[in-house]
Motif scaffolding. Structure first.
Motif, PDB file in Angstrom:
ATOM      1  N   ARG A 270       0.810  -1.234   0.000  1.00  3.42           N
ATOM      2  CA  ARG A 270       0.000   0.000   0.000  1.00  3.42           C
ATOM      3  C   ARG A 270       0.841   1.282   0.000  1.00  3.42           C
ATOM      4  NH1 ARG A 270      -3.965  -2.685  -2.117  1.00  3.42           N
ATOM      5  NH2 ARG A 270      -5.031  -4.143  -0.755  1.00  3.42           N
ATOM      6  N   TYR A 271       2.168   1.159  -0.146  1.00  4.11           N
ATOM      7  CA  TYR A 271       2.967   2.360  -0.447  1.00  4.11           C
ATOM      8  C   TYR A 271       2.840   2.599  -1.944  1.00  4.11           C
ATOM      9  CZ  TYR A 271       5.671   1.899   3.971  1.00  4.11           C
ATOM     10  OH  TYR A 271       6.071   1.813   5.275  1.00  4.11           O
ATOM     11  N   PRO A 272       2.369   3.778  -2.382  1.00  7.11           N
ATOM     12  CA  PRO A 272       2.318   4.010  -3.833  1.00  7.11           C
ATOM     13  C   PRO A 272       3.733   4.005  -4.422  1.00  7.11           C
ATOM     14  CG  PRO A 272       1.628   5.984  -2.618  1.00  7.11           C
ATOM     15  CD  PRO A 272       1.925   4.924  -1.590  1.00  7.11           C
ATOM     16  N   VAL A 273       3.884   3.405  -5.582  1.00  3.03           N
ATOM     17  CA  VAL A 273       5.174   3.454  -6.281  1.00  3.03           C
ATOM     18  C   VAL A 273       5.173   4.710  -7.139  1.00  3.03           C
ATOM     19  CG1 VAL A 273       6.667   2.330  -7.975  1.00  3.03           C
ATOM     20  CG2 VAL A 273       5.414   0.937  -6.311  1.00  3.03           C
ATOM     21  N   GLY A 274       6.130   5.592  -6.913  1.00  3.21           N
ATOM     22  CA  GLY A 274       6.155   6.877  -7.624  1.00  3.21           C
ATOM     23  C   GLY A 274       4.851   7.603  -7.379  1.00  3.21           C
ATOM     24  N   ASP A 275       4.196   8.025  -8.486  1.00  6.48           N
ATOM     25  CA  ASP A 275       2.906   8.718  -8.316  1.00  6.48           C
ATOM     26  C   ASP A 275       1.729   7.751  -8.416  1.00  6.48           C
ATOM     27  OD1 ASP A 275       2.690   8.128 -10.987  1.00  6.48           O
ATOM     28  OD2 ASP A 275       2.543  10.197 -11.680  1.00  6.48           O
ATOM     29  N   GLY A 276       2.031   6.446  -8.351  1.00  4.09           N
ATOM     30  CA  GLY A 276       0.954   5.449  -8.375  1.00  4.09           C
ATOM     31  C   GLY A 276       0.512   5.058  -9.767  1.00  4.09           C
ATOM     32  N   THR A 277       1.263   5.511 -10.777  1.00  6.40           N
ATOM     33  CA  THR A 277       0.976   5.087 -12.159  1.00  6.40           C
ATOM     34  C   THR A 277       2.297   4.624 -12.792  1.00  6.40           C
ATOM     35  OG1 THR A 277       1.360   7.296 -13.082  1.00  6.40           O
ATOM     36  CG2 THR A 277      -0.913   6.768 -12.435  1.00  6.40           C
ATOM     37  N   PRO A 278       2.233   3.832 -13.878  1.00  3.90           N
ATOM     38  CA  PRO A 278       3.481   3.360 -14.506  1.00  3.90           C
ATOM     39  C   PRO A 278       4.393   4.526 -14.897  1.00  3.90           C
ATOM     40  CG  PRO A 278       1.585   2.197 -15.415  1.00  3.90           C
ATOM     41  CD  PRO A 278       1.035   3.301 -14.549  1.00  3.90           C
ATOM     42  N   GLY A 279       5.665   4.403 -14.580  1.00  3.36           N
ATOM     43  CA  GLY A 279       6.607   5.501 -14.806  1.00  3.36           C
ATOM     44  C   GLY A 279       7.163   5.519 -16.215  1.00  3.36           C
ATOM     45  N   PRO A 280       7.946   6.559 -16.547  1.00  2.77           N
ATOM     46  CA  PRO A 280       8.404   6.753 -17.929  1.00  2.77           C
ATOM     47  C   PRO A 280       9.351   5.669 -18.437  1.00  2.77           C
ATOM     48  CG  PRO A 280       9.352   8.409 -16.436  1.00  2.77           C
ATOM     49  CD  PRO A 280       8.310   7.674 -15.668  1.00  2.77           C
ATOM     50  N   ILE A 281      10.236   5.157 -17.575  1.00  5.11           N
ATOM     51  CA  ILE A 281      11.170   4.124 -18.056  1.00  5.11           C
ATOM     52  C   ILE A 281      10.410   2.821 -18.297  1.00  5.11           C
ATOM     53  CG2 ILE A 281      13.146   2.686 -17.356  1.00  5.11           C
ATOM     54  CD1 ILE A 281      14.502   5.174 -16.312  1.00  5.11           C
ATOM     55  N   THR A 282       9.464   2.500 -17.419  1.00  2.00           N
ATOM     56  CA  THR A 282       8.633   1.304 -17.621  1.00  2.00           C
ATOM     57  C   THR A 282       7.894   1.413 -18.948  1.00  2.00           C
ATOM     58  OG1 THR A 282       8.281   1.267 -15.224  1.00  2.00           O
ATOM     59  CG2 THR A 282       6.854  -0.152 -16.557  1.00  2.00           C
ATOM     60  N   ARG A 283       7.318   2.572 -19.207  1.00  2.00           N
ATOM     61  CA  ARG A 283       6.516   2.728 -20.426  1.00  2.00           C
ATOM     62  C   ARG A 283       7.385   2.672 -21.685  1.00  2.00           C
ATOM     63  NH1 ARG A 283       4.502   7.509 -20.205  1.00  2.00           N
ATOM     64  NH2 ARG A 283       4.546   8.092 -18.017  1.00  2.00           N
ATOM     65  N   ARG A 284       8.586   3.250 -21.608  1.00  2.00           N
ATOM     66  CA  ARG A 284       9.482   3.190 -22.783  1.00  2.00           C
ATOM     67  C   ARG A 284       9.907   1.753 -23.061  1.00  2.00           C
ATOM     68  NH1 ARG A 284      14.432   6.880 -21.772  1.00  2.00           N
ATOM     69  NH2 ARG A 284      15.016   6.413 -23.917  1.00  2.00           N
ATOM     70  N   LEU A 285      10.248   1.037 -21.981  1.00  2.00           N
ATOM     71  CA  LEU A 285      10.659  -0.362 -22.156  1.00  2.00           C
ATOM     72  C   LEU A 285       9.506  -1.211 -22.688  1.00  2.00           C
ATOM     73  CD1 LEU A 285      12.894  -1.237 -19.068  1.00  2.00           C
ATOM     74  CD2 LEU A 285      13.469  -1.648 -21.465  1.00  2.00           C
ATOM     75  N   GLU A 286       8.298  -0.944 -22.180  1.00  2.00           N
ATOM     76  CA  GLU A 286       7.128  -1.722 -22.598  1.00  2.00           C
ATOM     77  C   GLU A 286       6.871  -1.536 -24.102  1.00  2.00           C
ATOM     78  OE1 GLU A 286       3.579  -0.797 -20.390  1.00  2.00           O
ATOM     79  OE2 GLU A 286       2.411  -2.358 -21.391  1.00  2.00           O
ATOM     80  N   GLN A 287       6.958  -0.282 -24.560  1.00  2.00           N
ATOM     81  CA  GLN A 287       6.726  -0.016 -25.989  1.00  2.00           C
ATOM     82  C   GLN A 287       7.784  -0.715 -26.850  1.00  2.00           C
ATOM     83  OE1 GLN A 287       4.087   2.180 -27.358  1.00  2.00           O
ATOM     84  NE2 GLN A 287       4.701   0.895 -29.090  1.00  2.00           N
ATOM     85  N   LEU A 288       9.049  -0.585 -26.425  1.00  2.00           N
ATOM     86  CA  LEU A 288      10.137  -1.186 -27.206  1.00  2.00           C
ATOM     87  C   LEU A 288      10.027  -2.710 -27.203  1.00  2.00           C
ATOM     88  CD1 LEU A 288      12.818  -0.964 -28.753  1.00  2.00           C
ATOM     89  CD2 LEU A 288      14.004  -0.895 -26.539  1.00  2.00           C
ATOM     90  N   TYR A 289       9.775  -3.280 -26.037  1.00  2.00           N
ATOM     91  CA  TYR A 289       9.642  -4.740 -25.910  1.00  2.00           C
ATOM     92  C   TYR A 289       8.517  -5.234 -26.827  1.00  2.00           C
ATOM     93  CZ  TYR A 289       9.209  -9.235 -23.389  1.00  2.00           C
ATOM     94  OH  TYR A 289       9.157 -10.567 -23.035  1.00  2.00           O
TER      95      TYR A 289
END
Ligand code: PLP
Length: 317
Positions: A270-289
């Protein structure tokens, strides 16, 4: 594909109709204790009319290593198994995302859990399995009260079927307590992995992931993401022991694996990770993957095995 199950599977050296591969019900329970398996995905590219199996050879090398480690004799050479998988996906006409599961189980030595024989049977089956990449799927995680098995107990680095009871207990506990998933700590109290996925976190722009002696599976996706982060995105990657409290203050956390693909974790205990939404590096990796898996991005062609469905369609025209 309209059938409830694919047309064919591969069992002990030959591709056969799905219905013909049966064993007696009294085999239930015995075979899987001594079993190992692989989880592999093929991704459909509609524009090219082709399905690409991701890192097939690496998965089958790990399959051999898993068999060796639990003392199962591999009677079918890796090359034969690779060819069998390509043909199976093609002949099942999987024009969709697919999960491919090669399984080796102890088939000699009688019905004794402690019995020992290195005789193994191999089964390979396929099933449709849509990707959740770029769908916005996220998970809320807890740190499990179960400890990840360590190398002195069972080999976490290979896909030993019995390992999965450990992850299953953690997943069931998490679900019972209202979380989507669990993160297991290892015997040293450091972060290991999820029930069926490795873990990565981002701190100050750096990608950090538990090293391969942290009681984790030697994940092929983890390896691919490390390579892509470094080579394609210029992100620094650090493999090292990870503390539990780093999860609570990380900027980004995500699971990675064949099944998990990239799954952003948006809270831990229940600790939010960052602002509680997927972060920029995760999203860049997800798109590339995503783009690399489907062959939309031409990079890392050596990771993609085309099944030959485009060729089949061209021949049929
Ligand atoms: C326990 C566990 N860890 C990690 C992974 C990720 O491994 P891979 O990327 O090779 O699929 C898996 C399987 O997906 C797994 O079952």
């Amino acid at each position: 594909m309209t059938e409830a199950h694919p047309k064919y599977l591969w069992w002990n050296g030959r591709q056969m109709p799905w219905e013909d591969a049966t064993i007696h019900v009294t085999e239930l329970g015995w075979s899987t204790v001594g079993a190992i398996f692989e989880g592999i995905r093929a991704y459909w590219n509609p524009e090219q009319g082709e399905a690409y199996i991701f890192r097939l050879r690496e998965h089958m090398v790990r399959f051999s290593q898993s068999m060796k480690l639990v003392r199962l004799r591999q009677d079918y050479p890796t090359e034969q198994l690779i060819e069998a998988i390509i043909q199976l996906v093609r002949d099942n006409n999987h024009r969709e995302d697919v999960y491919i599961r090669p399984l080796a189980y102890r088939s000699g030595g009688g019905k004794s859990l402690s019995g020992f024989s290195d005789e193994a049977s191999i089964l390979i089956n396929t099933r449709p399995n849509p990707s959740h990449l770029l769908t916005g799927m996220v998970q809320h995680a807890c740190v499990s009260s179960w400890t990840r098995i360590s190398d002195t107990v069972m080999p976490p680095r290979v896909k030993n079927m019995s390992n999965y009871r450990n992850g299953q207990l953690a997943a069931m506990e998490a679900a019972t307590n209202g979380y989507d998933t669990a993160i297991l700590l290892n015997a040293q109290g450091k972060v290991a992995e999820g029930p069926g996925a490795c873990l990565m976190l981002v701190r100050n722009g750096r990608l950090i992931t538990p090293d391969v002696t942290s009681s984790i599976l030697e994940s092929i996706t983890r390896d691919a993401l490390i390579t892509m982060a470094r080579e394609d995105l210029g992100i620094e990657v650090i493999e090292r022991p990870v503390d539990r409290t780093e999860l609570y203050i990380a900027d980004e956390v995500f699971f990675c694996g064949t099944a998990a693909e990239i799954t952003p974790i948006v809270s831990v205990d229940r600790y939010p990770v960052g602002d509680g939404t997927p972060g920029p590096i995760t999203r860049r990796l997800e798109q590339l993957y995503h783009d690399v898996l489907r062959g939309i991005d031409p990079r890392h062609a050596e990771w993609r095995t085309p099944v030959g469905l485009a060729q089949v369609a061209a021949t049929a025209d």
